[in-house]
Design an enzyme around this catalytic site. Structure first.
Site, PDB file in Angstrom:
ATOM      1  N   ASP A  49       0.844  -1.196   0.000  1.00 49.02           N
ATOM      2  CA  ASP A  49       0.000   0.000   0.000  1.00 49.02           C
ATOM      3  C   ASP A  49       0.881   1.248   0.000  1.00 49.02           C
ATOM      4  OD1 ASP A  49      -2.088   1.784   0.292  1.00 49.02           O
ATOM      5  OD2 ASP A  49      -3.010   0.737   1.964  1.00 49.02           O
ATOM      6  N   ASP A  50       0.846   2.003  -1.083  1.00 48.27           N
ATOM      7  CA  ASP A  50       1.627   3.238  -1.226  1.00 48.27           C
ATOM      8  C   ASP A  50       3.132   2.992  -1.300  1.00 48.27           C
ATOM      9  OD1 ASP A  50      -0.851   4.395  -0.944  1.00 48.27           O
ATOM     10  OD2 ASP A  50      -0.406   5.455   0.916  1.00 48.27           O
ATOM     11  N   CYS A  89      -5.643   4.488  -3.799  1.00 48.62           N
ATOM     12  CA  CYS A  89      -5.809   3.076  -3.469  1.00 48.62           C
ATOM     13  C   CYS A  89      -7.116   2.424  -3.902  1.00 48.62           C
ATOM     14  CB  CYS A  89      -5.584   2.849  -1.981  1.00 48.62           C
ATOM     15  SG  CYS A  89      -6.299   4.103  -0.913  1.00 48.62           S
ATOM     16  N   HIS A 147     -11.227  -2.190   1.152  1.00 43.17           N
ATOM     17  CA  HIS A 147     -11.409  -0.824   0.643  1.00 43.17           C
ATOM     18  C   HIS A 147     -12.243  -0.765  -0.638  1.00 43.17           C
ATOM     19  CE1 HIS A 147      -9.452   3.444   0.556  1.00 43.17           C
ATOM     20  NE2 HIS A 147     -10.735   3.445   0.929  1.00 43.17           N
ATOM     21  N   ASP A 296      -0.473  -0.752  -4.815  1.00 40.29           N
ATOM     22  CA  ASP A 296      -1.742  -0.243  -5.327  1.00 40.29           C
ATOM     23  C   ASP A 296      -1.603   1.094  -6.043  1.00 40.29           C
ATOM     24  OD1 ASP A 296      -1.205   1.221  -3.033  1.00 40.29           O
ATOM     25  OD2 ASP A 296      -3.219   1.049  -2.190  1.00 40.29           O
ATOM     26  N   ASN A 297      -0.552   1.808  -5.773  1.00 34.08           N
ATOM     27  CA  ASN A 297      -0.266   3.070  -6.474  1.00 34.08           C
ATOM     28  C   ASN A 297       1.161   3.470  -6.155  1.00 34.08           C
ATOM     29  OD1 ASN A 297      -2.573   3.991  -4.105  1.00 34.08           O
ATOM     30  ND2 ASN A 297      -0.495   4.758  -3.841  1.00 34.08           N
TER      31      ASN A 297
END
Length: 474
Positions: A49-50, A89, A147, A296-297
């Site tokens: 995540d990130d 996300c 999410h 995710d990004n």
């Protein structure tokens, strides 16, 4: 139900893009024979995540080591041109789980879904990676971040997963497992659809749950295990920082964090993944298990994104270029580095093809099956990919080596083969190429759901980050 899309506009888009390449989605005869001989592969999909493009040592990080992910890359293929479907996300997670542009669904427009929304999310009747694999005989489990909408209307168990342990919303404290700071914050840790409380650093908890799940699996019964960490997403807490957890007043943690803490968070992520991979080996399942790792990004405030500029919430390369690794010892040779342009929504058709099945005819994939390039030696496929982001009115197209980027009223044209940092604006030098890519973006955008005033967006402004003094957010 997902909202309908104008058929004429959809047809116009299909004529422009190379994304829906039918030969790449259908399993080849030799591949089908391999599936019969060796059985359907297990799938372990690990999502950070990130995480920034260069946050792993195998991608160039010199400040700390990530030995387990480095080893995973050496045992399979490492992508150098992998992208996320969005610069934030939940939007990317829509693309990942459906294999389609997230802008086809109302929930996918959110940047991101705020908290754990029970009004906007992934419709339970929409075909998804877990539901399609489940129909093909797979057991399915998600440990970590969902999410994609919250109870009672949305959730992992409503969209194809048999087992779930994790958080429904976007981010939680690593120790309290709450979606906010302070004694009145809402807890967001669930076993299935039941709220639970557990003690432990969240990154470690997820790795332990995943390893325990693997130890219960046997050969002959394929499984999909989605392991979606929140690390290294804020708040900035390493494994020994429980006292920090007690002190923070805002879960966004704007007044905390540093490079040393971030290093502890990423190395804890790597160690947790190492324990999961070890469980695969101990169960004798590693040979015919596909392991995918990605983010995710793009990276956030403490990430390394070199050689790119930009970060999460931005369509510069640093906000959407992500690390991606795939290992499948039964089919993929080790020590590969692939320049194939890939994107989050490619994983659904790729993994379905590996399992001997295909996307639902009612919801054809916008992504492509990457297996021919990874297992059959096929040449990289040239791609045309599209993005948009509400904050700062961002637009982007990547077509071959060319990239069109619009930030508010500023337009740019870059050749990424020569200028990865997106510094040399070629818009005036190549007006025909600029017009061509702008036209392609407009035609594609006409087939997506519109961005309306009620769509939520999030951007990083100069109020919270000194190096983001412009352009101003809309």
């Amino acid at each position: 139900m997902s909202q309908p899309i104008n058929r004429k506009r959809r047809a116009m888009f299909k004529g422009l893009s190379t994304l829906a390449l039918a030969p790449l989605v259908t399993p080849r005869a030799g591949q089908a024979a391999d599936i019969r001989d060796k059985g359907q592969p297990n799938i372990l999909f690990i999502l950070a995540d990130d995480l920034g493009y260069a946050d792993l040592s195998v991608y160039g990080n010199r400040d700390f080591k990530t030995p387990n992910l480095d080893r995973l890359a050496a045992q399979g293929v490492r992508f150098t041109q992998a992208y996320s479907n969005s610069a934030v996300c939940s939007a990317t997670r829509f693309g990942l789980i459906t294999g389609r542009y997230q802008y086809r669904l109302r929930g996918g427009l959110e940047e991101p879904i705020a908290g754990a929304s029970d009004t906007i999310g992934l419709p339970p009747d929409h075909p998804s990676l877990p539901s399609l694999l489940k129909a093909a005989g797979y057991r399915t489990a998600l440990f970590g971040k969902w999410h994609l909408g919250s109870l009672p209307n949305f959730g992992p168990l409503k969209s194809g997963y048999d087992t779930f342990f994790g958080n429904y919303g976007g981010g939680i404290d690593y120790f309290t497992h709450k979606a906010g700071a302070g004694p009145n914050a809402r807890g967001d840790l669930y076993e299935g659809e039941v709220a639970v409380e557990e003690v432990g650093y969240y990154t470690d908890l997820l790795g332990d749950k995943a390893a325990g799940y693997i130890r219960k699996q046997k050969k002959g019964q394929p499984f999909l295990l989605s392991l979606h960490y929140t690390a290294p997403h804020w708040p900035w807490e390493g494994p020994q920082d429980e006292e920090v957890s007690r002190q923070i007043e805002n879960i966004f943690h704007y007044d905390g964090g540093n490079l040393a803490t971030y290093a502890k968070m990423v190395t804890a992520l790597d160690a947790s993944i190492g324990r999961v991979l070890k469980a695969l080996e101990q169960q004798g399942l590693a040979e015919n298990t596909i392991v995918v790792f990605s983010s995710d990004n793009g990276g956030e405030r403490f990430s390394q994104t070199w050689p790119f500029t930009g970060q999460k919430t931005e369509l510069l390369e640093g906000g959407i270029r992500v690390p991606a690794i795939m290992r499948w010892p039964a089919r993929i040779k080790p020590n590969q580095v692939s320049s194939q342009v890939a994107i989050s929504m490619d994983w659904l058709p790729t993994l379905l093809a590996a399992a001997g099945t295909a996307p639902a005819a009612s919801h054809p994939a916008d992504g492509i099956n990457l297996l021919p390039a990874l297992t059959g030696g096929a040449a990289p496929v040239e791609r045309t990919l599209f993005w948009r982001y509400k904050a700062n009115a961002q637009k982007a197209v990547r077509a071959g080596d060319w990239k069109y980027l619009k930030l508010n009223d500023n337009e740019f044209l870059f050749n990424l083969a020569h200028d990865q940092r997106e510094r040399a604006n070629l818009a005036a030098k190549h007006p025909d190429k600029l017009a061509e890519l702008k036209g392609q973006w407009e035609a594609w955008n006409a087939g997506m759901l519109p961005i309306t005033p009620d769509v939520r967006t999030h951007g990083v402004s100069g109020k919270v980050q000194a190096d983001r003094y412009g352009p101003q957010l809309d």
